[in-house]
Design a protein around this motif. Sequence first.
Motif, short mmCIF file in Angstrom:
data_model
loop_
_atom_site.label_atom_id
_atom_site.label_comp_id
_atom_site.label_asym_id
_atom_site.label_seq_id
_atom_site.Cartn_x
_atom_site.Cartn_y
_atom_site.Cartn_z
N SER A 94 -2.40 -0.17 -1.50
CA SER A 94 -1.25 0.61 -1.04
C SER A 94 -1.70 1.81 -0.22
N ILE A 95 -2.78 2.45 -0.65
CA ILE A 95 -3.31 3.57 0.11
C ILE A 95 -3.82 3.10 1.46
N THR A 96 -4.53 1.99 1.48
CA THR A 96 -5.09 1.46 2.72
C THR A 96 -4.00 1.00 3.68
N LEU A 97 -2.92 0.44 3.17
CA LEU A 97 -1.83 -0.02 4.03
C LEU A 97 -1.01 1.12 4.61
N THR A 98 -1.13 2.29 4.04
CA THR A 98 -0.41 3.44 4.55
C THR A 98 -1.22 4.06 5.69
#
Length: 159
Positions: A111-115
């Motif tokens: 989720s952090i990487t996709l943001t």
Amino acid sequence: MSFSVFIVSFFTWLLLTWSVEWQEVVIGLVVSLVISLIFTKYYRIKFNGKFIPGLFKFLFVYIPVFVWEMIKANLDVASRVLVPGRNVKPGFVKVKTALKGDVAKLTLANSITLTPGTITFDVVDDELYVHWIDVAGTDEESKKSFYDKFEKILKGVYE
């Protein structure tokens, strides 16, 4: 044959085909049976009582929060590109997570990487190493400002 592997395979088939014709359902049953016979010795999928409530929390609580945070991050990164003179303080942040399960940590890291503006580059035990486009203070301040919401919801989903 593992019944849980069969159920997961069959419902995945139904979701992917979006069909209720009897031929599709029969083919899905046969394919799911073959998959469960082949992969039962490799995968041990076990359902517990928290699976269904966790799934609903993930779909109806986490996904909307994630989409909203992604929209905000997209606008932030776009404004940094389009508005000259905006300060960018890139840096690495090490944050300790309260999540215990590997799947929960993986979901948080992805989720952090996709943001936009962030990327998780390593997870070691209970610590995530994140590169941020704009580090806003200490590691804990950065955590609270951005993905503390993700962690709280995922704790309710997975634990």
